[in-house]
Structure formats: structure tokens, C-alpha cells
Design a protein around this motif. Sequence first.
Motif, mmCIF file in Angstrom:
data_model
loop_
_atom_site.group_PDB
_atom_site.id
_atom_site.type_symbol
_atom_site.label_atom_id
_atom_site.label_comp_id
_atom_site.label_asym_id
_atom_site.label_seq_id
_atom_site.Cartn_x
_atom_site.Cartn_y
_atom_site.Cartn_z
ATOM 1 N N ALA A 47 -39.280 -2.785 -10.957
ATOM 2 C CA ALA A 47 -38.505 -3.414 -9.886
ATOM 3 C C ALA A 47 -38.067 -2.380 -8.861
ATOM 4 O O ALA A 47 -38.091 -2.636 -7.649
ATOM 5 N N ALA A 48 -37.671 -1.189 -9.313
ATOM 6 C CA ALA A 48 -37.252 -0.130 -8.393
ATOM 7 C C ALA A 48 -38.412 0.329 -7.516
ATOM 8 O O ALA A 48 -38.244 0.589 -6.320
ATOM 9 N N LEU A 49 -39.595 0.420 -8.095
ATOM 10 C CA LEU A 49 -40.771 0.831 -7.331
ATOM 11 C C LEU A 49 -41.132 -0.193 -6.263
ATOM 12 O O LEU A 49 -41.568 0.163 -5.163
ATOM 13 N N ALA A 50 -40.949 -1.458 -6.582
ATOM 14 C CA ALA A 50 -41.352 -2.529 -5.663
ATOM 15 C C ALA A 50 -40.304 -2.824 -4.595
ATOM 16 O O ALA A 50 -40.619 -3.453 -3.580
ATOM 17 N N ALA A 51 -39.075 -2.373 -4.804
ATOM 18 C CA ALA A 51 -37.990 -2.698 -3.866
ATOM 19 C C ALA A 51 -38.152 -1.932 -2.554
ATOM 20 O O ALA A 51 -38.689 -0.820 -2.535
ATOM 21 N N PRO A 52 -37.670 -2.493 -1.460
ATOM 22 C CA PRO A 52 -37.747 -1.798 -0.168
ATOM 23 C C PRO A 52 -36.599 -0.814 0.008
ATOM 24 O O PRO A 52 -35.663 -0.780 -0.794
ATOM 25 N N GLY A 53 -36.675 -0.022 1.060
ATOM 26 C CA GLY A 53 -35.558 0.846 1.417
ATOM 27 C C GLY A 53 -35.675 2.246 0.855
ATOM 28 O O GLY A 53 -36.645 2.599 0.176
ATOM 29 N N PRO A 54 -34.669 3.091 1.127
ATOM 30 C CA PRO A 54 -34.665 4.486 0.660
ATOM 31 C C PRO A 54 -34.795 4.571 -0.860
ATOM 32 O O PRO A 54 -34.366 3.664 -1.591
ATOM 33 N N VAL A 55 -35.357 5.679 -1.321
ATOM 34 C CA VAL A 55 -35.643 5.808 -2.758
ATOM 35 C C VAL A 55 -34.400 6.209 -3.552
ATOM 36 O O VAL A 55 -34.222 5.774 -4.693
ATOM 37 N N ALA A 56 -33.526 7.034 -2.971
ATOM 38 C CA ALA A 56 -32.364 7.538 -3.722
ATOM 39 C C ALA A 56 -31.500 6.416 -4.293
ATOM 40 O O ALA A 56 -31.173 6.436 -5.488
ATOM 41 N N PRO A 57 -31.104 5.416 -3.501
ATOM 42 C CA PRO A 57 -30.299 4.347 -4.092
ATOM 43 C C PRO A 57 -31.068 3.533 -5.117
ATOM 44 O O PRO A 57 -30.485 3.036 -6.079
ATOM 45 N N ARG A 58 -32.379 3.407 -4.929
ATOM 46 C CA ARG A 58 -33.185 2.680 -5.915
ATOM 47 C C ARG A 58 -33.226 3.433 -7.240
ATOM 48 O O ARG A 58 -33.137 2.844 -8.316
ATOM 49 N N LEU A 59 -33.379 4.762 -7.151
ATOM 50 C CA LEU A 59 -33.382 5.577 -8.372
ATOM 51 C C LEU A 59 -32.025 5.512 -9.054
ATOM 52 O O LEU A 59 -31.940 5.350 -10.286
ATOM 53 N N HIS A 60 -30.951 5.620 -8.275
ATOM 54 C CA HIS A 60 -29.604 5.578 -8.848
ATOM 55 C C HIS A 60 -29.356 4.252 -9.560
ATOM 56 O O HIS A 60 -28.870 4.219 -10.701
ATOM 57 N N GLU A 116 -45.845 4.602 -20.362
ATOM 58 C CA GLU A 116 -45.704 3.866 -19.110
ATOM 59 C C GLU A 116 -44.334 4.128 -18.485
ATOM 60 O O GLU A 116 -44.213 4.230 -17.256
ATOM 61 N N PHE A 117 -43.300 4.244 -19.308
ATOM 62 C CA PHE A 117 -41.968 4.568 -18.796
ATOM 63 C C PHE A 117 -42.023 5.886 -18.028
ATOM 64 O O PHE A 117 -41.526 5.989 -16.906
ATOM 65 N N ASP A 118 -42.622 6.916 -18.644
ATOM 66 C CA ASP A 118 -42.714 8.224 -17.990
ATOM 67 C C ASP A 118 -43.520 8.138 -16.694
ATOM 68 O O ASP A 118 -43.167 8.756 -15.678
ATOM 69 N N ASP A 119 -44.607 7.367 -16.721
ATOM 70 C CA ASP A 119 -45.457 7.237 -15.541
ATOM 71 C C ASP A 119 -44.731 6.521 -14.402
ATOM 72 O O ASP A 119 -44.828 6.927 -13.234
ATOM 73 N N LEU A 120 -44.022 5.446 -14.732
ATOM 74 C CA LEU A 120 -43.294 4.691 -13.711
ATOM 75 C C LEU A 120 -42.194 5.549 -13.078
ATOM 76 O O LEU A 120 -42.002 5.538 -11.852
ATOM 77 N N LEU A 121 -41.484 6.301 -13.915
ATOM 78 C CA LEU A 121 -40.431 7.168 -13.392
ATOM 79 C C LEU A 121 -41.026 8.250 -12.493
ATOM 80 O O LEU A 121 -40.482 8.554 -11.423
ATOM 81 N N ALA A 122 -42.154 8.823 -12.904
ATOM 82 C CA ALA A 122 -42.808 9.853 -12.088
ATOM 83 C C ALA A 122 -43.239 9.273 -10.741
ATOM 84 O O ALA A 122 -43.115 9.941 -9.701
ATOM 85 N N ARG A 123 -43.723 8.045 -10.733
ATOM 86 C CA ARG A 123 -44.139 7.409 -9.470
ATOM 87 C C ARG A 123 -42.933 7.198 -8.545
ATOM 88 O O ARG A 123 -43.044 7.374 -7.327
ATOM 89 N N LEU A 124 -41.797 6.838 -9.124
ATOM 90 C CA LEU A 124 -40.594 6.658 -8.310
ATOM 91 C C LEU A 124 -40.145 7.993 -7.718
ATOM 92 O O LEU A 124 -39.749 8.065 -6.545
#
Length: 238
Positions: A107-120, A161-169
Motif C-alpha cells: 500500500a505504501a508503494l502504491a500511494a501517491p505523494g512524498p516517500v518519507a511520510p509513506r515510509l513513516h 518479499e517483505f525485504d524486497d518491498l521495503l527496499a523498493r520503498l
Amino acid sequence: MKPGSSSTTPSPKKLSPPPGNRGSTKTAADAPNSMREQVKAFKREQILEVATELFYEQGYQRTSLDAVAQRLGVTKPFIYYHFQDKAELLFEISRRGITRGNDVLRAALAAPGPVAPRLHTAVCEIVRTIIQAQRYTAIFFREQKNFDARIRAPLEKMHREFDDLLARLLEQGVTSGEFHITDVRLCSLAIGGMLNWAYTWYRQSGRLSVDELAQGMGELVLQAVGVAAQRGDASSYH
């Protein structure tokens, strides 16, 4: 495995989706089947709940299906009707310690906007999930030595997959210029380890609430990726 079963072990059954998610075109004739599905799902959940308690308290190896049946107040065939064997119980419990975190990162990867708030936001949600599902997470990490070939491959795939998704973010943040990371893969593994191991030391009686812990971990992660701390303004990451 049930006594007398063949040496070829079938792949684990998947939990059926809740009946309510299967469309809205049900008729009166469908009602009995829907009720049976709900009752079956409820019984599976009761078995999983008790198995989780025992695996967490005693460990997988020291917990027999007889013990699960005894605590439930049922016979062992009742469990075999819903699960192939004890290994499938371990698979279903361990899977729950992983899948929610993967969903949050997608969901974080697909969301729009800046990455920092999505990661947080993702980190905060993952921490809350790990604490709320503390027993599932603990069983997944503690019992990996007991994963047989049938359940090891899909569980390890979910964990990778968890590690891969986090790395992509993190890569998104580097590309946007928000994050300053020399080795994205190393950073994702370090962050994943910090988050996943919270189950080992978090205590309800500790000085931080779950929300305070989640916010604190979110801010630590942002500092780790090179985002300047915003004192007194953590709400800006929500």
C-alpha cells in the motif's frame, strides 16, 4: 501427518476468504452454504487460537495435537477435519506473522505523494501489527528450525518479499532525493530487523504505549535514511 497417510505430503490448504468477500449476488439458496462456511471458518479460528497459545507457551515440538484437542475440549479427528497435520497449523500461524506487513508495504508503494511520510506511516503500522500479533511473530521466528520442506518455501518467500518491498520503498525515496542511503539493500535489512525483533523486548508494562513506540520507531527509521528530524512535528508524517 496422520497415521497411515502416504509419504507424499500435499501442499498446505489456504484459508478461504470470508464469505462476505465473495460477491453480493447471494440468493436465499446460498444462505445454508454461507452459514456452513462461516461455522467452518469459526472452528478453524478456534483451533488456530489454541494452537498459537500452546506453541507460544510450550514450543512446537513439545505440543501435540492431543494437547490442542484437550485444551479445546474436542477429539483429535475434529482437528484433522480442518487441518492436514500439525505442520499446517504452524504454517497458518507463521503466515499471519508476515502477511500484514507485506500488505502495508504494498500500500505504501502504491500511494501517491512524498516517500518519507509513506515510509513513516508504514513503519508505524508494521510496529503496531508486530506488537498486536506478538505471538504469531514469535512463533514464526522461533520455530523456523521446525519448518518442513512443504511450509518452508512459501514462508521464506513471504519473508523475502517483505525485504524486497521495503527496499523498493527506500529506492523510491533515493530516486526522489528524499533519502540519502549508500546501500539500499543493507539499509532495508537493518530496518526490517529492527522492526521485526520488537516482539522480543516489548512489554505492555513498559514506559511506552504501542502508539508511542510506533511513532518513535518511525522517527528512528527516517533518521536512518537521512531525513532530518522534525522536532515536535511527528504529525507531519501521518
